[in-house]
Design a protein around this motif. Sequence first.
Motif, PDB file in Angstrom:
ATOM      1  N   ALA A  89      41.136  50.273  29.571  1.00  0.00           N
ATOM      2  CA  ALA A  89      40.220  50.885  30.534  1.00  0.00           C
ATOM      3  C   ALA A  89      39.407  49.821  31.264  1.00  0.00           C
ATOM      4  N   VAL A  90      38.901  48.840  30.517  1.00  0.00           N
ATOM      5  CA  VAL A  90      38.101  47.773  31.138  1.00  0.00           C
ATOM      6  C   VAL A  90      38.913  47.060  32.210  1.00  0.00           C
ATOM      7  N   SER A  91      40.159  46.702  31.885  1.00  0.00           N
ATOM      8  CA  SER A  91      40.964  45.916  32.832  1.00  0.00           C
ATOM      9  C   SER A  91      41.500  46.776  33.978  1.00  0.00           C
ATOM     10  N   SER A  92      41.909  48.019  33.698  1.00  0.00           N
ATOM     11  CA  SER A  92      42.451  48.857  34.773  1.00  0.00           C
ATOM     12  C   SER A  92      41.363  49.262  35.771  1.00  0.00           C
ATOM     13  N   ILE A  93      40.165  49.582  35.258  1.00  0.00           N
ATOM     14  CA  ILE A  93      39.050  49.873  36.172  1.00  0.00           C
ATOM     15  C   ILE A  93      38.707  48.628  36.978  1.00  0.00           C
ATOM     16  N   GLY A  94      38.694  47.476  36.311  1.00  0.00           N
ATOM     17  CA  GLY A  94      38.411  46.226  37.008  1.00  0.00           C
ATOM     18  C   GLY A  94      39.450  45.906  38.062  1.00  0.00           C
ATOM     19  N   GLU A  95      40.719  46.211  37.773  1.00  0.00           N
ATOM     20  CA  GLU A  95      41.784  45.976  38.762  1.00  0.00           C
ATOM     21  C   GLU A  95      41.574  46.849  39.995  1.00  0.00           C
ATOM     22  N   ARG A  96      41.219  48.096  39.753  1.00  0.00           N
ATOM     23  CA  ARG A  96      40.982  49.004  40.880  1.00  0.00           C
ATOM     24  C   ARG A  96      39.805  48.532  41.723  1.00  0.00           C
ATOM     25  N   GLU A  97      38.735  48.088  41.081  1.00  0.00           N
ATOM     26  CA  GLU A  97      37.569  47.605  41.813  1.00  0.00           C
ATOM     27  C   GLU A  97      37.892  46.328  42.583  1.00  0.00           C
ATOM     28  N   ALA A  98      38.664  45.435  41.956  1.00  0.00           N
ATOM     29  CA  ALA A  98      38.996  44.167  42.610  1.00  0.00           C
ATOM     30  C   ALA A  98      39.862  44.395  43.843  1.00  0.00           C
ATOM     31  N   VAL A  99      40.782  45.353  43.769  1.00  0.00           N
ATOM     32  CA  VAL A  99      41.641  45.652  44.916  1.00  0.00           C
ATOM     33  C   VAL A  99      40.851  46.330  46.022  1.00  0.00           C
ATOM     34  N   ALA A 100      39.880  47.178  45.645  1.00  0.00           N
ATOM     35  CA  ALA A 100      39.100  47.923  46.641  1.00  0.00           C
ATOM     36  C   ALA A 100      38.179  47.025  47.459  1.00  0.00           C
ATOM     37  N   GLY A 101      37.697  45.937  46.870  1.00  0.00           N
ATOM     38  CA  GLY A 101      36.797  45.052  47.603  1.00  0.00           C
ATOM     39  C   GLY A 101      35.671  44.536  46.728  1.00  0.00           C
ATOM     40  N   HIS A 134      44.328  40.626  27.594  1.00  0.00           N
ATOM     41  CA  HIS A 134      44.818  41.981  27.868  1.00  0.00           C
ATOM     42  C   HIS A 134      45.004  42.194  29.365  1.00  0.00           C
ATOM     43  N   ALA A 135      44.108  41.658  30.173  1.00  0.00           N
ATOM     44  CA  ALA A 135      44.240  41.803  31.627  1.00  0.00           C
ATOM     45  C   ALA A 135      45.537  41.180  32.118  1.00  0.00           C
ATOM     46  N   MET A 136      45.889  40.007  31.601  1.00  0.00           N
ATOM     47  CA  MET A 136      47.123  39.355  32.034  1.00  0.00           C
ATOM     48  C   MET A 136      48.354  40.054  31.473  1.00  0.00           C
ATOM     49  N   PHE A 169      41.959  41.632  38.476  1.00  0.00           N
ATOM     50  CA  PHE A 169      40.793  41.684  37.590  1.00  0.00           C
ATOM     51  C   PHE A 169      40.639  40.368  36.833  1.00  0.00           C
ATOM     52  N   PHE A 170      41.751  39.818  36.370  1.00  0.00           N
ATOM     53  CA  PHE A 170      41.720  38.533  35.675  1.00  0.00           C
ATOM     54  C   PHE A 170      41.145  37.451  36.585  1.00  0.00           C
TER      55      PHE A 170
END
Length: 400
Positions: free
Chosen positions: A222-234, A255-257, A264-265
């Motif tokens: 959850a931490v990494s997938s939410i972070g990935e979504r936020e990083a892609v959004a801006g 885990h992120a990698m 996110f990484f």
Amino acid sequence: MVGYQEFVSLCQSPDSEDRGRAAHLSAIAYLNHHGPADEQAALYAALIGFLDDPSVKVRAALAYGLLHSSDAPRPIILALLHDSAVIARAVLQYSPVLIDADLFGLVQSAEPGLLLAISERDRISPRLAAALVSCGDRPITLRLLRRTEIDLPAPLLSNLAATHGDEAQFRGALLARDDLPADARLLLVQKISAALRNCRVVKGSLATERLNRLLRNSEDTAVSSIGEREAVAGPSNYVSALVETSRINARVLLHAMVTGHVMFFAACLAELSDVPHAKVLAILERGSRPALHALLSRCGLGQGVGNLLARLVLHARATDLVDDAAARHYVVTALTEELIAEHAGVIPAELEEAFAYLSEQNIPLARQAARGVMAAFAEEASLDRALPAPVVEPIALPAA
């Protein structure tokens, strides 16, 4: 077609059904009128007269005729708004003539039925929605959350996640919203994890160690997938908040990698090293091994952890870790074997957490990679290929 004399007779009838018919006819005639101005004025006067009719049926017929039109006379709609409850609810729910300024004054003092009618309007502004939520009515708040077309302020959603996140219905409604802030989404995931950990059915089905391992892995995802979504959004404050609360560690970075959440990484490394995000991405994509080590060292990571992450980045350049479960299994297996061989089976204390994570991931990744392999092989294999027949040796019974 109803003549004027017949209309006057209906208006003066002692039967409320006749007067109600006249009220409805006058409302329709007013809204569709394109004739002389004096005729329009007469129709308007007739509408005003029906407001004083003693029968609620007549006033309801008038309201029904004007209810859905944006051309309805505003003074008459406002008068109907303060009529009996059944008429007021209909006007509040359907009339497009009413604006937020008309509704704000009612929200703080209206009864639950009127608040419910307001919450079911076709269009509700973020400010009006926030005012409705502030009333503290649980069903209305839940109804507004489930209307995902309504834009709710981010602070309001975060506050609802903190105050109502322990309730399953609110968690579901909040998590279904795309505009839920990342920190609130992560908080709800943690509350779900706690609820599962305390659920008698779940505790009775899984051993404590396995349950803790599954929930910890789910939280990391959850931490990494939410972070990935936020990083892609801006640009976002999500990663900086994680760093401030010491939520970023070697396990989360690994885990992120492993799950392919590269953006996110990169955002984590940029925040930890204070290096521009674009430069971090360039180093991850094509930087040399010394450049990778320098970046990871600047993040404050130890030499052993930095070396392990650098190896993982180099493996990730040649494989698809996002969608290929077999590739993830191969990379985790390779890293595990390299650590064992390099340290002759004695893993340093600095790498124990990372090594434990890799060992945990190996089995579920192997299961994911193995799914469907035999079925796919059987479809492609020639008909003359078959599994060898088992050799059955006779069993000698012991002497009696």
